[in-house]
Design a protein around this motif. Structure first.
Motif, short mmCIF file in Angstrom:
data_model
loop_
_atom_site.label_atom_id
_atom_site.label_comp_id
_atom_site.label_asym_id
_atom_site.label_seq_id
_atom_site.Cartn_x
_atom_site.Cartn_y
_atom_site.Cartn_z
N ASP A 30 34.79 9.10 -119.67
CA ASP A 30 33.91 9.66 -118.79
C ASP A 30 32.44 9.60 -119.39
N ASN A 31 32.34 8.92 -120.25
CA ASN A 31 30.86 8.79 -121.12
C ASN A 31 30.76 10.01 -121.95
N ASP A 32 31.68 10.57 -122.22
CA ASP A 32 31.16 11.90 -123.27
C ASP A 32 31.09 11.03 -124.38
N VAL A 33 30.10 11.44 -125.29
CA VAL A 33 29.86 10.87 -126.61
C VAL A 33 29.99 11.75 -127.76
N LYS A 34 30.79 11.58 -128.66
CA LYS A 34 30.88 12.39 -129.89
C LYS A 34 30.47 11.45 -131.21
N ILE A 35 29.65 12.10 -131.91
CA ILE A 35 29.13 11.49 -133.08
C ILE A 35 29.51 12.12 -134.21
N LEU A 36 30.15 11.72 -135.20
CA LEU A 36 30.56 12.22 -136.47
C LEU A 36 29.53 11.67 -137.57
N ILE A 73 20.35 9.44 -122.89
CA ILE A 73 20.57 8.00 -122.34
C ILE A 73 21.35 8.27 -120.83
N ASP A 74 20.84 7.48 -119.72
CA ASP A 74 21.34 7.95 -118.49
C ASP A 74 22.86 8.03 -118.23
N GLU A 75 23.34 6.90 -118.81
CA GLU A 75 24.93 7.16 -118.63
C GLU A 75 25.74 8.08 -119.12
N VAL A 76 25.16 8.61 -120.48
CA VAL A 76 25.68 9.53 -121.26
C VAL A 76 25.81 11.10 -120.13
N GLU A 93 35.43 -4.69 -116.62
CA GLU A 93 34.13 -4.66 -116.29
C GLU A 93 33.92 -2.92 -117.09
N GLU A 94 34.87 -2.12 -116.80
CA GLU A 94 34.74 -0.96 -117.47
C GLU A 94 34.54 -0.95 -119.03
N TYR A 95 35.35 -1.93 -119.66
CA TYR A 95 35.42 -1.86 -121.14
C TYR A 95 33.88 -2.30 -121.40
N LYS A 96 33.56 -3.20 -120.65
CA LYS A 96 32.22 -4.28 -121.21
C LYS A 96 31.10 -2.94 -120.94
N ASP A 97 31.21 -1.92 -120.05
CA ASP A 97 30.26 -0.92 -119.87
C ASP A 97 30.20 -0.07 -121.04
N GLU A 98 31.68 0.23 -121.54
CA GLU A 98 31.68 1.09 -122.86
C GLU A 98 31.06 0.38 -124.08
N ILE A 99 31.13 -0.96 -124.28
CA ILE A 99 30.56 -1.70 -125.36
C ILE A 99 28.98 -1.62 -125.10
N ASN A 100 28.54 -1.81 -123.95
CA ASN A 100 27.01 -1.54 -123.84
C ASN A 100 26.55 -0.29 -123.92
N LEU A 101 27.28 0.61 -123.60
CA LEU A 101 26.79 2.08 -124.04
C LEU A 101 26.80 2.38 -125.42
#
Length: 107
Positions: free
Chosen positions: A44-50, A75-78, A2-10
């Motif tokens: 931890d839902n930290d997002v890094k964009i290159l 984005i709420d989850e970020v 489920e955690e993996y699925k959440d990462e994909i959705n995010l």
């Protein structure tokens, strides 16, 4: 799993937001333009964009990365968002999607 699925959705939501940000000089979003090199999301839902810019002298070199960061943070989850600019490899028209090339009459 489920955690993996959440990462994909995010990840999909992050890309969706990136597609709402447009280069001010070119009527194509920054994702289709090929300015986004990588989107990394940790557990931890930290997002890094290159990302890159069309040129080092781009007039939005200061404001565009900040806009990307702010919109991703909205984005709420970020938990946090960071944008890193790189010019390696340098941006070229080859990085544009077929959709972007079509939009700009290059196909």
């Amino acid at each position: 799993m489920e955690e993996y699925k959440d990462e994909i959705n995010l990840g999909e939501r992050v890309v969706k937001v990136l597609k709402t940000i447009y280069d001010p000089e070119i009527p194509v979003d920054i994702y289709e333009l090929g300015l986004i090199y990588d989107v990394m999301i940790n557990e931890d839902n930290d997002v890094k964009i290159l990302m890159t810019l069309t040129s080092p002298n781009c007039p939005v070199a200061e404001s565009l990365p900040l806009e990307v960061e702010e919109k991703i943070k909205s984005i709420d989850e970020v938990k946090s968002a960071e944008v890193e600019i790189t010019f390696d490899p340098p941006w070229s028209k080859d990085l544009m999607s077929e959709e972007a090339k079509l939009e700009l009459g290059m196909l």
